[in-house]
Design an enzyme around this catalytic site. Structure first.
Site, PDB file in Angstrom:
ATOM      1  N   ARG A 218       0.843  -1.203   0.000  1.00  0.00           N
ATOM      2  CA  ARG A 218       0.000   0.000   0.000  1.00  0.00           C
ATOM      3  C   ARG A 218       0.876   1.251   0.000  1.00  0.00           C
ATOM      4  NH1 ARG A 218      -2.084   1.176   6.073  1.00  0.00           N
ATOM      5  NH2 ARG A 218      -0.384   0.137   7.145  1.00  0.00           N
TER       6      ARG A 218
ATOM      7  N   ARG B 152       5.385  10.547   2.148  1.00  0.00           N
ATOM      8  CA  ARG B 152       6.419  10.312   3.165  1.00  0.00           C
ATOM      9  C   ARG B 152       7.790  10.575   2.565  1.00  0.00           C
ATOM     10  NH1 ARG B 152       6.363   4.595   6.195  1.00  0.00           N
ATOM     11  NH2 ARG B 152       6.896   3.721   4.189  1.00  0.00           N
TER      12      ARG B 152
ATOM     13  N   ASP C  69      10.806  -5.964   8.462  1.00  0.00           N
ATOM     14  CA  ASP C  69      10.447  -5.118   7.310  1.00  0.00           C
ATOM     15  C   ASP C  69      10.206  -3.681   7.746  1.00  0.00           C
ATOM     16  OD1 ASP C  69       8.264  -6.733   8.489  1.00  0.00           O
ATOM     17  OD2 ASP C  69       6.965  -5.429   7.331  1.00  0.00           O
TER      18      ASP C  69
ATOM     19  N   ASP D 231       7.677   3.456   9.560  1.00  0.00           N
ATOM     20  CA  ASP D 231       6.416   2.719   9.647  1.00  0.00           C
ATOM     21  C   ASP D 231       5.712   2.917  10.979  1.00  0.00           C
ATOM     22  OD1 ASP D 231       6.366   2.008   7.095  1.00  0.00           O
ATOM     23  OD2 ASP D 231       6.555  -0.151   7.390  1.00  0.00           O
TER      24      ASP D 231
ATOM     25  N   ASP E 229      -6.362  -3.860   0.284  1.00  0.00           N
ATOM     26  CA  ASP E 229      -6.900  -2.892  -0.684  1.00  0.00           C
ATOM     27  C   ASP E 229      -5.879  -1.821  -1.072  1.00  0.00           C
ATOM     28  OD1 ASP E 229      -6.767  -1.420   1.621  1.00  0.00           O
ATOM     29  OD2 ASP E 229      -8.906  -0.953   1.736  1.00  0.00           O
ATOM     30  N   GLY E 230      -4.702  -1.867  -0.433  1.00  0.00           N
ATOM     31  CA  GLY E 230      -3.664  -0.893  -0.775  1.00  0.00           C
ATOM     32  C   GLY E 230      -3.938   0.513  -0.259  1.00  0.00           C
TER      33      GLY E 230
ATOM     34  N   ARG F 150      15.157  -1.724   3.815  1.00  0.00           N
ATOM     35  CA  ARG F 150      14.835  -2.313   5.107  1.00  0.00           C
ATOM     36  C   ARG F 150      15.677  -3.567   5.311  1.00  0.00           C
ATOM     37  NH1 ARG F 150       9.031  -0.954   5.307  1.00  0.00           N
ATOM     38  NH2 ARG F 150       8.730   0.462   3.575  1.00  0.00           N
TER      39      ARG F 150
HETATM   40  P1  AMP Z   1       2.840  -2.653   7.782  1.00  0.00           P
HETATM   41  O1  AMP Z   1       2.011  -3.269   8.859  1.00  0.00           O
HETATM   42  O2  AMP Z   1       2.293  -1.326   7.304  1.00  0.00           O
HETATM   43  O3  AMP Z   1       4.285  -2.587   8.108  1.00  0.00           O
HETATM   44  O4  AMP Z   1       2.678  -3.618   6.526  1.00  0.00           O
HETATM   45  C1  AMP Z   1       3.126  -4.948   6.476  1.00  0.00           C
HETATM   46  C2  AMP Z   1       2.881  -5.486   5.098  1.00  0.00           C
HETATM   47  O5  AMP Z   1       1.480  -5.545   4.815  1.00  0.00           O
HETATM   48  C3  AMP Z   1       3.489  -4.658   3.984  1.00  0.00           C
HETATM   49  O6  AMP Z   1       3.916  -5.517   2.962  1.00  0.00           O
HETATM   50  C4  AMP Z   1       2.333  -3.811   3.515  1.00  0.00           C
HETATM   51  O7  AMP Z   1       2.495  -3.385   2.200  1.00  0.00           O
HETATM   52  C5  AMP Z   1       1.170  -4.776   3.669  1.00  0.00           C
HETATM   53  N1  AMP Z   1      -0.109  -4.053   3.881  1.00  0.00           N
HETATM   54  C6  AMP Z   1      -0.514  -3.427   5.005  1.00  0.00           C
HETATM   55  N2  AMP Z   1      -1.734  -2.872   4.817  1.00  0.00           N
HETATM   56  C7  AMP Z   1      -2.112  -3.136   3.546  1.00  0.00           C
HETATM   57  C8  AMP Z   1      -3.248  -2.840   2.738  1.00  0.00           C
HETATM   58  N3  AMP Z   1      -4.266  -2.124   3.220  1.00  0.00           N
HETATM   59  N4  AMP Z   1      -3.246  -3.283   1.471  1.00  0.00           N
HETATM   60  C9  AMP Z   1      -2.229  -4.002   0.973  1.00  0.00           C
HETATM   61  N5  AMP Z   1      -1.132  -4.317   1.666  1.00  0.00           N
HETATM   62  C10 AMP Z   1      -1.059  -3.900   2.945  1.00  0.00           C
HETATM   63 MG    MG Z   2       5.826  -1.833   7.201  1.00  0.00          MG
END
Ligand code: AMP
Ligand code: MG
Length: 508
Positions: free
Chosen positions: A89, A172, A252, A262, A121-122, A179
């Site tokens: 996303r 951002r 990550d 993040d 949903d990104g 990472r």
């Molecule tokens: P985060 O929790 O933001 O560090 O995300 C962990 C992983 O989940 C990363 O690969 C993000 O791109 C993916 N991710 C988190 N939220 C979404 C979302 N709403 N749609 C698609 N991928 C997501």
């Molecule tokens: Mg992340």
């Protein structure tokens, strides 16, 4: 829009990302712009307010020179390896060289689906975007290396989370989005060539080797590992000094540049308790406040593990070298942490290993114990020591027991003993009082992004379009050590019963 993009990641690291296109947001509205950051990036404010500016900041249309890409990465999440995560996303729009000569990524969060989105949903909620604005700007103002927030846009769309919520896009800015998980992605695939290119790229961008011609570094992977270990040790020591809990220290979410990255379920602790966890998904308390240094070291061991084939062709020798490097984390963290606590106590920080090292460390630990025993707010408790010093300077004599200390702390033997020891230690050293005060003020802020204030600001902004609380809080945390003309409530913790039930959510 005239932005001088120079997209080194796309250029040098082919095969490590997916080219991607932006999709138009239905009804974008720029709700917040970080003008001072824009200027430092060499961007023109008027451009960003223009139609083309809004098209860019809403991740609808890329300006000339940008090359939107979704970066590949893997990661250990809560200890378990996921070989494929990536920008699900987020998108990297491109890189610029800022007015200080630093290369900066301009990236989006909440920009829509990519090849890495899996079931998601990104998108991001406007509320999570604004939360990142407040917390990351707070960290930056505190002097903690952090990604920055350039802009927040409400896209006009509503997305399904707990009920339907307005969506947003965050722009951002980061020293890079490399990472630990980026390296893990290629290590897991046994792609040593990609790893080598990543190592060279990371060194050139973040840890350039001076005089490479005359003193070449023989083992580049080991060199990079050592640099990142040192940088992360310093970063985590700073988090600890401000009561910051990242909440989701997956590999990550650990940046090679050493910036905090993040902002999901992160939060600042109020009443001091080292076991504090806010994240709703962290049932085991893996990422509790007190665990952060050990988790950072664990993440770095994952980094080391990814680099092993480059460190040495012989497995045993590679492991020995990596373990030696990792063992440096403890000393590095101990030094950084001592410097942090000394600044907070108003003590000299220059000499990490003088005869007072153990005493000063103990003095800090005893103070933390006092905060815990008396359930005192971490930020207020430390700031109180600044008030003591100010009172002493104003009266030009050391008070036997200052009023500001007595107001906050109960009159126990422990508190009185601690105060006497601290005063004694202050007398011993030679730094001029005003210098001591300046260091202490910076180390002990008045304002932080307190959870209940952040929630209030987000709620008012996203449900009532009322930005008063958001602006007031942001103004206070942007100058965290200046009393200023702010409402006293911005410096006060929530009632204990609110804090006790406070939970944060990630992936929102
Ligand atoms: P985060 O929790 O933001 O560090 O995300 C962990 C992983 O989940 C990363 O690969 C993000 O791109 C993916 N991710 C988190 N939220 C979404 C979302 N709403 N749609 C698609 N991928 C997501
Ligand atoms: Mg992340």
């Amino acid at each position: 829009m005239n932005i001088n993009f120079d997209n080194s990641y796309a250029r040098d690291l082919t095969g490590m990302y997916a080219d991607w296109k932006l999709t138009a947001a239905p009804q974008p509205q720029l709700v917040w712009l970080n003008e001072s950051l824009a200027v430092s990036l060499g961007l023109h404010i008027a451009d960003l307010h223009s139609t083309a500016g809004l098209a860019m900041l809403s991740a609808s249309q890329a300006p000339a020179g940008a090359q939107p890409i979704a970066q590949a990465y893997a990661g250990h999440q809560f200890g378990h390896f996921s070989p494929q995560l990536g920008d699900g996303r987020a998108l990297l729009l491109g890189e610029v060289i800022d007015t200080h000569g630093q290369r900066q990524d301009i990236a989006f969060k909440g920009s829509g689906r990519t090849p890495f989105s899996r079931g998601g949903d990104g998108k991001a909620t406007l509320s999570s975007v604004l939360r990142e604005v407040l917390v990351s700007e707070c960290m930056h103002a505190l002097g903690v290396p952090s990604t920055r927030a350039l802009a927040a846009v409400a896209t006009g769309e509503h997305i399904r989370r707990e009920g339907m919520q307005p969506a947003g896009v965050l722009t951002r800015v980061a020293a890079s989005h490399l990472r630990v998980g980026t390296f893990e992605f290629f290590a897991a695939r046994g792609d040593n060539d990609a790893l080598r290119r990543l190592v060279d790229y990371a060194i050139a961008r973040h840890y350039p080797i001076e005089d490479e011609q005359t003193t070449p570094v023989a083992n580049k992977a080991l060199y990079l590992l050592e640099q990142v270990i040192n940088k992360q040790a310093k970063l985590i020591a700073q988090w600890m000094g401000f009561g910051f809990i990242h909440g989701v220290m997956n590999t990550d979410n650990m940046s090679i540049s050493g910036e905090t990255i993040d902002y999901g379920p992160c939060a600042f602790m109020e009443a001091y308790n080292p076991q504090t966890v806010f994240s709703s998904i962290d049932a085991q308390g893996r990422y509790a406040y007190a665990n952060q240094p050990a988790i950072a070291k664990w993440n770095l061991s994952r980094f080391a593990s990814a680099l092993l084939p480059l460190i040495h062709e012989d497995d045993d020798q590679a492991s020995t070298l990596a373990l030696d490097a990792l063992s440096e984390f403890d000393a590095s963290y101990a030094n950084a942490s001592l410097a942090v606590w000394r600044s907070k106590l108003g003590l000299q920080t220059t000499n990490a290993a003088d005869q007072h090292t153990n005493d000063d460390h103990q003095l800090a630990l005893d103070f933390l114990q006092l905060l815990q025993d008396q359930s005192i707010d971490f930020t207020q408790g430390w700031r109180c020591l600044v008030d003591v010093l100010v009172a002493d300077i104003e009266s030009e004599t050391a008070q036997p027991k200052s009023n500001s200390f007595a107001t906050l702390f109960s009159n126990t033997e422990n508190a009185n003993n601690w105060f006497a020891l601290w005063q004694q230690r202050l007398q011993q050293h030679t730094v001029a009082r005003h210098e001591q005060l300046a260091i202490m003020q910076r180390a002990n802020p008045i304002y932080i992004a307190r959870n209940h204030l952040v929630e209030e600001a987000l709620y008012n902004a996203t449900t009532h379009n009322d930005w008063t609380a958001f602006k007031q809080l942001l103004a206070a945390i942007q100058q965290p050590s200046e009393i200023g003309e702010h409402d006293i409530k911005l410096a006060s913790p929530a009632p204990l019963e609110v804090t006790a039930f406070y939970k944060t959510f990630c992936g929102t």
